[in-house]
Scaffold this motif. Sequence first.
Motif, mmCIF file in Angstrom:
data_model
loop_
_atom_site.group_PDB
_atom_site.id
_atom_site.type_symbol
_atom_site.label_atom_id
_atom_site.label_comp_id
_atom_site.label_asym_id
_atom_site.label_seq_id
_atom_site.Cartn_x
_atom_site.Cartn_y
_atom_site.Cartn_z
ATOM 1 N N ARG A 104 120.478 93.205 83.775
ATOM 2 C CA ARG A 104 119.868 92.716 85.032
ATOM 3 C C ARG A 104 118.675 91.832 84.696
ATOM 4 N N MET A 105 118.613 90.685 85.360
ATOM 5 C CA MET A 105 117.460 89.809 85.170
ATOM 6 C C MET A 105 116.327 90.282 86.075
ATOM 7 N N LEU A 106 115.161 90.480 85.453
ATOM 8 C CA LEU A 106 113.976 90.895 86.188
ATOM 9 C C LEU A 106 112.918 89.808 86.101
ATOM 10 N N VAL A 107 112.335 89.487 87.234
ATOM 11 C CA VAL A 107 111.232 88.537 87.321
ATOM 12 C C VAL A 107 109.989 89.368 87.627
ATOM 13 N N LEU A 108 109.048 89.368 86.680
ATOM 14 C CA LEU A 108 107.873 90.231 86.752
ATOM 15 C C LEU A 108 106.603 89.420 86.940
ATOM 16 N N CYS A 109 105.783 89.837 87.883
ATOM 17 C CA CYS A 109 104.498 89.186 88.121
ATOM 18 C C CYS A 109 103.638 90.152 88.943
ATOM 19 N N HIS A 110 102.343 89.999 88.853
ATOM 20 C CA HIS A 110 101.468 90.820 89.689
ATOM 21 C C HIS A 110 101.744 90.565 91.165
ATOM 22 N N TYR A 111 102.004 89.324 91.492
ATOM 23 C CA TYR A 111 102.152 88.925 92.896
ATOM 24 C C TYR A 111 103.611 88.936 93.342
ATOM 25 N N PRO A 112 103.869 89.382 94.562
ATOM 26 C CA PRO A 112 105.236 89.308 95.095
ATOM 27 C C PRO A 112 105.584 87.863 95.452
ATOM 28 N N PHE A 113 106.820 87.517 95.242
ATOM 29 C CA PHE A 113 107.278 86.163 95.546
ATOM 30 C C PHE A 113 108.113 86.146 96.815
ATOM 31 N N ARG A 114 108.063 85.043 97.498
ATOM 32 C CA ARG A 114 108.968 84.841 98.630
ATOM 33 C C ARG A 114 110.349 84.452 98.126
ATOM 34 N N SER A 115 110.374 83.700 97.036
ATOM 35 C CA SER A 115 111.627 83.408 96.341
ATOM 36 C C SER A 115 111.318 83.398 94.849
ATOM 37 N N TRP A 116 112.323 83.657 94.017
ATOM 38 C CA TRP A 116 112.100 83.744 92.579
ATOM 39 C C TRP A 116 113.318 83.235 91.838
ATOM 40 N N ASN A 117 113.129 82.936 90.576
ATOM 41 C CA ASN A 117 114.175 82.383 89.735
ATOM 42 C C ASN A 117 115.407 83.286 89.750
ATOM 43 N N SER A 118 116.557 82.678 89.952
ATOM 44 C CA SER A 118 117.864 83.351 89.963
ATOM 45 C C SER A 118 118.003 84.416 91.048
ATOM 46 N N GLN A 119 117.192 84.318 92.066
ATOM 47 C CA GLN A 119 117.280 85.250 93.198
ATOM 48 C C GLN A 119 118.696 85.246 93.774
ATOM 49 N N HIS A 120 119.278 84.054 93.901
ATOM 50 C CA HIS A 120 120.619 83.937 94.473
ATOM 51 C C HIS A 120 121.707 84.437 93.522
ATOM 52 N N ARG A 121 121.321 84.734 92.271
ATOM 53 C CA ARG A 121 122.274 85.275 91.299
ATOM 54 C C ARG A 121 122.031 86.770 91.046
ATOM 55 N N GLY A 122 121.200 87.385 91.883
ATOM 56 C CA GLY A 122 120.985 88.822 91.782
ATOM 57 C C GLY A 122 119.749 89.254 91.019
ATOM 58 N N ALA A 123 118.917 88.302 90.598
ATOM 59 C CA ALA A 123 117.693 88.678 89.885
ATOM 60 C C ALA A 123 116.797 89.534 90.787
ATOM 61 N N ILE A 124 116.050 90.408 90.157
ATOM 62 C CA ILE A 124 115.184 91.349 90.860
ATOM 63 C C ILE A 124 113.726 90.989 90.584
ATOM 64 N N ASN A 125 112.910 90.976 91.624
ATOM 65 C CA ASN A 125 111.472 90.692 91.500
ATOM 66 C C ASN A 125 110.694 92.006 91.571
ATOM 67 N N LEU A 126 109.966 92.312 90.491
ATOM 68 C CA LEU A 126 109.066 93.460 90.468
ATOM 69 C C LEU A 126 107.640 92.936 90.526
ATOM 70 N N HIS A 127 106.804 93.593 91.322
ATOM 71 C CA HIS A 127 105.435 93.113 91.535
ATOM 72 C C HIS A 127 104.498 94.268 91.822
ATOM 73 N N GLY A 128 103.232 93.941 91.888
ATOM 74 C CA GLY A 128 102.183 94.855 92.335
ATOM 75 C C GLY A 128 101.444 94.201 93.481
ATOM 76 N N HIS A 129 100.126 94.314 93.455
ATOM 77 C CA HIS A 129 99.195 93.617 94.331
ATOM 78 C C HIS A 129 99.147 94.116 95.767
ATOM 79 N N SER A 130 100.250 94.475 96.347
ATOM 80 C CA SER A 130 100.275 94.753 97.789
ATOM 81 C C SER A 130 100.038 96.224 98.146
ATOM 82 N N HIS A 131 99.993 97.102 97.152
ATOM 83 C CA HIS A 131 99.716 98.523 97.389
ATOM 84 C C HIS A 131 100.638 99.123 98.458
ATOM 85 N N GLY A 132 101.892 98.696 98.451
ATOM 86 C CA GLY A 132 102.882 99.271 99.365
ATOM 87 C C GLY A 132 102.797 98.793 100.800
#
Length: 160
Positions: A104-132
Amino acid sequence: MTVFFTADTHFGDHRTINVSRRPFGSAAAMDEALVARWNAVVGPCDIVWHLGDVARRPAHVASLLSQLNGTKHLLRGNNDPDESAAAYGWASVREYAEIDLDGRMLVLCHYPFRSWNSQHRGAINLHGHSHGRLKPVPRQFDVGVDVHDFAPVTLDALLG
């Protein structure tokens, strides 16, 4: 070896207890719980990606890292000054990462993205910053401690 993710520990920051309504009476109690919960799930040979906002005081980061199990990688957050990033104990430090984990492709950053690399191919965005506090979107997960019982979390646990 297991790979874990976490963010927003904010070690030593009493303000986070109030702002994020953490159930601790003091920063010292919070720090003790965070270390204990980290080490309860992360072993010495595991890998942890910390997606930013490690600690209030950069001078304490190296000491904190020495208490935490695993090989630790930092993806800097808005509360991670150069001194925190330079602390002894990080295997790597950067702003952003793309990794493959179990196919699985994971895109990691502190900030959540509205869109991210390979999102349309199933990539997963992991983030922090928003405290849920963000409304979940498909294939995007807040890995911050406020969302995961103050402990690092695995990808399998996120995908549930």
